[in-house]
Write an enzyme that holds these catalytic residues in place. Structure first.
Site, mmCIF file in Angstrom:
data_model
loop_
_atom_site.group_PDB
_atom_site.id
_atom_site.type_symbol
_atom_site.label_atom_id
_atom_site.label_comp_id
_atom_site.label_asym_id
_atom_site.label_seq_id
_atom_site.Cartn_x
_atom_site.Cartn_y
_atom_site.Cartn_z
ATOM 1 C CD GLU A 187 -2.808 -1.048 2.641
ATOM 2 O OE1 GLU A 187 -3.618 -0.698 2.558
ATOM 3 O OE2 GLU A 187 -1.945 -1.287 3.752
ATOM 4 C CG HIS A 245 -7.030 -8.522 3.552
ATOM 5 N ND1 HIS A 245 -8.022 -8.969 3.551
ATOM 6 C CD2 HIS A 245 -6.735 -7.300 3.927
ATOM 7 C CE1 HIS A 245 -9.027 -7.831 4.038
ATOM 8 N NE2 HIS A 245 -8.053 -6.944 4.135
ATOM 9 C CE LYS A 247 -2.165 0.520 6.900
ATOM 10 N NZ LYS A 247 -2.762 0.215 5.823
#
Ligand code: NAP
Length: 488
Positions: free
Chosen positions: A216, A240, A335
């Protein structure tokens, strides 16, 4: 190519948390898009429920603003907005008190599908389940949808399962992992089990290793309070990435039916070997040097200068089955990385005897499954370099971009929430996690977290907008391999 849209039967969908962020960003826009696609019957009733005071008109205005913000309205869809809003209603309700329940029960009536979407924190699941029953809205075919996170460890997941099981059968509980609703994730199953080509090679005789990357570019944003208690292991890996791993590694189910598929996924999770401490890399992002105010460090974002929660995790694991003994699986997610990219690489072994000598470069065959962006599948194959002058080989990608191959349908596949909500209405649980799957995933995750808590492990800092901590590259380099998928 135009896909066939089969309308669903009339339904009542109550969205608890009808004023929340998820409802605004995902649930209402998804319902609207399905309406525009012709899948919702005009008699569908969608009832928002939360403590805020709205009347019916006010809630329709609220929904119209959310849809305008999160739906990419076109002139054609905008023309349908007014009719869609007529399906919407609202009841001010308190999950923990008596307010609103009688009014809601008067609206949820008749012999039609009943679905209750729990778009609220898990602390309210029990209260909602109990009041749905006591207000007389539950019937044998009604169903509830619960959002992640489903617990924060095995004990809390078990407790949630037990609470819900007191009011609903497992066949009525739809635990969402929105990754399972993505078009390419289902394509993964179609590719594996709809072609004769791959399955014979889908084992440790032919597969060198498998990589799953979910990268991400965003940081924790406004979710710092929640995220700092969770971290990448709980927020992404346990659900996930684990679900993607299951679909890649599971045995062919006997049928494409909910319990056949979920039984096979469960076997994968239960066969996962514990992760060795030196096979895990945790990281935490630093501030963006050029833009510290806009993109602060993880610790600044969560407001804790000593936080030891990971915003990045990479690990290596094995699956103890005949099919996969000896094939490592490398998983990473983080992230504030350089690119937004979810990709699976199935890297096949080299040919057993190299008659052309050494081929410069990479592995001969890599199956790359791109989940986002640009959903599609690429197979790298080896061919002869064009031109005279001997037999030199090269690797070329055979690319199937869904946008190109499928035309308009491929460009705009339904959003995961569109598919999953329609599956709820149709009563199809295949793409939803079963209670025992979630518990098994926590049973694998808990010792990993307990291990680094016991060791006082501190995540490695990594640069914002880069590819993660250098130790993650070392994890691969030690095995003479490298990560694929995102590049600086
Ligand atoms: P949120 O913005 O905080 O919304 C919570 C909702 O619950 C609001 O509509 C709130 O409305 C309602 N609510 C709170 N207490 C209530 C009570 N006692 N009775 C009735 N309604 C109550 O949260 P969210 O981001 O939408 O997340 C909802 C769930 O989805 C959470 O479990 C979250 O983990 C999960 N989730 C969210 C996202 C996302 O992108 N947002 C993604 C994945 C999963 P009132 O204040 O009006 O009551």
């Amino acid at each position: 190519m135009v896909s066939r849209v089969i309308p669903v039967e009339p339904f009542d969908l109550v969205i608890f948390g009808g004023t929340g962020d998820l409802t605004r960003r995902k649930i209402l826009p998804a319902l609207f898009r399905r309406y525009c696609a012709g899948q919702l019957p005009p008699t569908a009733r969608i009832i928002g429920a939360a403590r805020s005071e709205y009347d019916q008109a006010g809630y329709r205005d609220f929904a119209a603003i959310a849809i305008a913000e999160f739906s990419d309205l076109t002139p054609a869809s905008e023309a349908k907005l007014g009719r869609f809003l007529e399906c919407l209603d609202y009841v001010a309700i308190d999950a923990k008190g008596d307010r609103g329940w009688q009014e809601l029960a008067l609206k949820v009536t008749g012999n039609r599908v009943r679905a209750f979407y729990f778009s609220v924190g898990p602390g309210l699941f029990g209260a909602l389940a109990q009041r749905i029953q006591s207000s007389g809205m539950a019937n044998e075919t009604c169903r509830i949808v619960v959002e992640k996170p489903f617990g924060h460890d095995l004990a809390s997941a078990k407790a949630l399962n037990k609470t819900l099981a007191a009011y609903f059968d497992e066949g009525q509980i739809y635990r969402i992992d929105h990754y399972l609703g993505k078009e390419t994730v289902q394509n993964l199953m179609a590719v594996r089990f709809g072609n004769v080509l791959f399955e014979p090679l889908w084992n440790s005789n032919y597969v060198d290793h498998i990589q799953i990357t979910v990268a991400e570019t965003v940081g924790v944003g406004g979710r710092g309070g929640y995220y700092d208690k969770a971290g990448a292991m709980r927020d992404m890996m346990q659900n996930h990435l684990m679900q993607l791993l299951c679909l890649i590694a599971m045995e062919p189910p006997a049928k494409f039916e909910p319990d056949s598929v979920r039984d096979e996924k469960l076997k994968v999770i239960r066969a996962l070997e514990p992760v060795e401490p030196h096979h895990i890399v945790r990281g935490q992002y630093l501030a963006n040097a050029d833009d510290k105010d806009e993109h602060p460090s993880y610790r600044e974002a969560v407001g804790d200068p000593r936080s030891s929660t990971e915003s990045y995790i990479a690990l290596k694991t094995h699956i103890s089955t005949w099919r996969w003994a000896g094939t490592p699986f490398y998983l990473r997610t983080g992230k504030r990385l350089v690119a937004r990219s979810s990709v699976i690489n199935v890297v096949f072994k080299e040919v057993p005897h190299a008659i052309f000598g050494q081929v410069a470069g990479d592995y001969a065959n890599i199956l790359t499954i791109r989940l986002q962006p640009d959903e599609g599948i690429t197979m790298t194959v080896t061919i002869k370099e064009p031109g005279p002058g001997g037999m030199r080989l090269m690797h070329v990608p055979l690319d199937m971009s869904f946008a190109e191959a499928l035309g308009p349908d491929g460009e705009n596949p339904p959003d995961a929430y569109e598919r999953l909500i329609m599956d709820v209405i149709r009563g199809n649980q295949t793409l939803f996690m079963r209670g025992d799957e979630v518990e098994a995933a926590w049973a694998w995750t808990d010792p990993v977290i307990a291990g680094w808590q016991a060791r006082g492990d501190v995540p490695k800092p990594y640069d914002s907008g880069a590819i993660g901590p250098g130790d993650a590259d070392q994890l691969m380099a030690r095995d003479n391999r490298e990560w694929r998928g995102i590049k600086p």
